[in-house]
Design a protein around this motif. Structure first.
Motif, PDB file in Angstrom:
ATOM      1  N   VAL A 122      10.348   7.621 -14.036  1.00 61.58           N
ATOM      2  CA  VAL A 122       8.896   7.450 -13.929  1.00 61.58           C
ATOM      3  C   VAL A 122       8.262   8.718 -13.351  1.00 61.58           C
ATOM      4  O   VAL A 122       7.272   9.241 -13.872  1.00 61.58           O
ATOM      5  N   GLU A 123       8.861   9.223 -12.282  1.00 56.09           N
ATOM      6  CA  GLU A 123       8.310  10.411 -11.624  1.00 56.09           C
ATOM      7  C   GLU A 123       8.360  11.628 -12.553  1.00 56.09           C
ATOM      8  O   GLU A 123       7.389  12.394 -12.655  1.00 56.09           O
ATOM      9  N   HIS A 124       9.479  11.803 -13.246  1.00 55.39           N
ATOM     10  CA  HIS A 124       9.614  12.939 -14.161  1.00 55.39           C
ATOM     11  C   HIS A 124       8.547  12.901 -15.245  1.00 55.39           C
ATOM     12  O   HIS A 124       7.864  13.907 -15.508  1.00 55.39           O
ATOM     13  N   LEU A 125       8.362  11.736 -15.881  1.00 56.76           N
ATOM     14  CA  LEU A 125       7.414  11.644 -16.992  1.00 56.76           C
ATOM     15  C   LEU A 125       5.974  11.734 -16.503  1.00 56.76           C
ATOM     16  O   LEU A 125       5.111  12.286 -17.206  1.00 56.76           O
ATOM     17  N   TYR A 126       5.716  11.217 -15.319  1.00 59.54           N
ATOM     18  CA  TYR A 126       4.364  11.315 -14.754  1.00 59.54           C
ATOM     19  C   TYR A 126       3.966  12.783 -14.588  1.00 59.54           C
ATOM     20  O   TYR A 126       2.878  13.201 -14.996  1.00 59.54           O
ATOM     21  N   HIS A 127       4.852  13.579 -14.021  1.00 59.06           N
ATOM     22  CA  HIS A 127       4.538  14.994 -13.803  1.00 59.06           C
ATOM     23  C   HIS A 127       4.589  15.794 -15.103  1.00 59.06           C
ATOM     24  O   HIS A 127       3.806  16.733 -15.302  1.00 59.06           O
ATOM     25  N   ASP A 158       9.913  10.006 -28.762  1.00 57.56           N
ATOM     26  CA  ASP A 158      11.291  10.515 -28.805  1.00 57.56           C
ATOM     27  C   ASP A 158      11.690  11.122 -27.461  1.00 57.56           C
ATOM     28  O   ASP A 158      12.825  10.939 -26.996  1.00 57.56           O
ATOM     29  N   ASP A 159      10.766  11.824 -26.844  1.00 55.21           N
ATOM     30  CA  ASP A 159      11.041  12.456 -25.556  1.00 55.21           C
ATOM     31  C   ASP A 159      11.309  11.405 -24.482  1.00 55.21           C
ATOM     32  O   ASP A 159      12.203  11.569 -23.645  1.00 55.21           O
ATOM     33  N   HIS A 160      10.554  10.315 -24.520  1.00 52.57           N
ATOM     34  CA  HIS A 160      10.800   9.233 -23.568  1.00 52.57           C
ATOM     35  C   HIS A 160      12.217   8.670 -23.736  1.00 52.57           C
ATOM     36  O   HIS A 160      12.939   8.475 -22.748  1.00 52.57           O
ATOM     37  N   GLU A 161      12.601   8.429 -24.973  1.00 55.35           N
ATOM     38  CA  GLU A 161      13.919   7.829 -25.200  1.00 55.35           C
ATOM     39  C   GLU A 161      15.040   8.799 -24.844  1.00 55.35           C
ATOM     40  O   GLU A 161      16.138   8.367 -24.487  1.00 55.35           O
ATOM     41  N   SER A 162      14.780  10.091 -24.892  1.00 52.14           N
ATOM     42  CA  SER A 162      15.806  11.077 -24.546  1.00 52.14           C
ATOM     43  C   SER A 162      16.150  11.032 -23.055  1.00 52.14           C
ATOM     44  O   SER A 162      17.210  11.516 -22.653  1.00 52.14           O
ATOM     45  N   VAL A 163      15.256  10.455 -22.244  1.00 51.50           N
ATOM     46  CA  VAL A 163      15.539  10.327 -20.801  1.00 51.50           C
ATOM     47  C   VAL A 163      15.716   8.857 -20.417  1.00 51.50           C
ATOM     48  O   VAL A 163      15.496   8.451 -19.277  1.00 51.50           O
ATOM     49  N   ASN A 164      16.116   8.026 -21.413  1.00 49.79           N
ATOM     50  CA  ASN A 164      16.433   6.609 -21.206  1.00 49.79           C
ATOM     51  C   ASN A 164      15.232   5.759 -20.811  1.00 49.79           C
ATOM     52  O   ASN A 164      15.391   4.728 -20.156  1.00 49.79           O
TER      53      ASN A 164
END
Length: 457
Positions: A353-358, A398-404
């Motif tokens: 969550v933190e990674h994608l938020y930033h 796709d980017d979201h799924e690449s980080v589970n």
């Protein structure tokens, strides 16, 4: 994926078979009743904007449904079931024309027992709750369209919602008890499904049976207070949401986290929320307000809005700012916005969550809803996306799924593509049995289409 062309519809012959039922042929009304809220997705807008039925039939009883099913089978006419049309993926949009079967008139609450209710599919969730709460019970979970949505539409096309932070999702064993279903055979019949068999039809978008009655479990009814807690930092608000969802002693119904600038889209609430704040929208039992307040202090949140259950029963409710109503409010300000549906990993530290938020900033505005998955509290995202192109939207997913961060794609009308992305063998096998001509909501079940193509149809 294409549909096999259907022969021209002999509307006069079909109408003759349906004499005595409420029929709608006015093109404006038929078009209106051929739609849902697929317009949240620019991809679905392009794919579905010109799809409509030929005739709407309003059923008032199971006997009416049997008549409609038999007439459609006789004339080989596609049939698409609808309730209130509050879905978001085109579940009730007919891809091949034909009959729209409107079940919103079947509204009866047949009986209520401690912990269980038996209802017809057109009963609105709020109307069911009004009756069950008089006996000390309430619906376990509901979408944010609670006031308008029907129970049949929710079971047939939904997955969870307000209440899922305690009770999980509809697919969890025990959240649906029994269904009565009308088939589309040459001689349509009524089948009762109980136990695990309900999942042959649940969340199948009406592709393999017409639900005419449901037994649903209820939960104890509480006086639900509403609160908004503001935070200067998003990750603090997210960790507060995780901590509240994990607080077994605090009875709650909603834990919704919205990153700034999402609260600026909430016109009726803006006066309560400090500028630049990230917020938690919460429904908590009044008997738990004191321990809830202690948790707010622990995370240094600002309680900026609070209503008692009695106050919350009138006027605006925080339910209608959560789940996909969050998207609705954002799109009312900026119609170019769209959204995602994401299941985040089981990670108490919320690292993904933190990674994608930033990583995305305001391009993908973080909106979390907490629910129970496999016995643990986890966040799902209904992030609001600044849409640019289909290619960029797919790149983001796709980017979201690449980080589970697992995407439940809300930009497709294909049943399997939007959910678990695998064929549900139960759904397919049941359809082969009860809808041998493939007339129910054709074009939505990939497994059926592929099987027919393999046979050379």
């Amino acid at each position: 994926m294409t549909l096999t062309p259907t022969p021209p519809l002999n509307l006069d012959a079909l109408i003759a078979d349906l004499e005595g039922l409420e029929l709608i042929t006015d093109p404006v009304q038929v078009t209106k009743l051929s739609q849902d809220y697929y317009t949240y997705s620019p991809v679905l807008q392009e794919a579905l904007h010109d799809k409509r039925g030929d005739l709407v039939v309003r059923a008032m009883s199971e006997a009416d449904v049997l008549r409609v099913a038999k007439a459609c089978v006789r004339h080989k006419v596609p049939l698409t079931v609808r309730g209130a049309g509050t879905g978001n993926y085109g579940q009730c949009v007919p891809l091949a024309g034909g009959v729209i079967l409107d079940l919103s008139g079947m509204q009866q609450v047949k009986w209520i027992k401690p912990g269980i209710a038996c209802v017809e599919p057109g009963a609105k969730l709020a109307a069911i709750d009004k009756q069950t709460r008089e006996t000390g019970w309430e619906i376990r979970m509901a979408p944010s369209t609670y006031r308008k949505a029907t129970i049949g539409g929710f079971i047939g096309g939904g997955s969870g919602g307000v209440g899922s932070v305690t009770y999980g999702q509809l697919r969890d064993r025990g959240n649906i008890l029994a269904l009565r279903v009308v088939t589309m055979e040459d001689e349509p019949q009524v089948i009762e499904l109980r136990g695990d068999d309900v999942y042959k039809v649940a969340h199948a978008w009406g592709t393999n049976g017409i639900i005419t009655e449901l037994e649903i479990p209820l939960g104890p009814a509480y006086a639900w207070a509403e609160a908004i807690v503001a935070f200067p930092d998003f990750m603090t608000s997210a960790r507060f949401g995780q901590a509240l969802s994990n607080s077994d002693g605090i009875i709650k119904k909603l834990v919704c986290i919205c990153a700034d600038p999402i609260p600026t889209y909430f016109a009726a609430l803006k006066g309560f929320i400090p500028a630049g704040s990230h917020v938690a929208l919460v429904l908590v039992a009044e008997c738990c307000l004191e321990p809830f307040g202690e948790l707010v202090k622990e995370f240094k949140g600002q309680l900026c809005y609070q209503k008692s259950a009695q106050e919350a029963s009138k006027g605006i409710t925080l339910v209608e700012y959560s789940w996909n109503h969050t998207t609705l409010h954002a799109r009312s300000v900026d119609p170019t916005l769209t959204y995602l549906q994401t299941l985040f990993p089981d990670d108490p530290e919320l690292k993904v969550v933190e990674h994608l938020y930033h990583h995305y900033g305001d391009e993908v505005m973080m909106h979390l809803e907490f629910l129970r998955v496999g016995g643990t509290a986890r966040p799902v995202g209904l992030q609001i996306v600044r849409y640019s192109t289909p290619e960029r939207l797919q790149e983001i997913m796709d980017d979201h799924e690449s980080v589970n961060a697992y995407i439940f794609n809300p930009h497709t009308y294909i049943l399997e593509a939007g959910g678990r992305k695998t064929v549900d063998v139960q759904h397919l096998q049941f359809k082969e049995k009860v809808d041998p001509y493939g007339l129910l909501n054709p074009g939505k079940m990939r497994a059926w289409i592929e099987k027919q193509h393999s046979k050379g149809y």
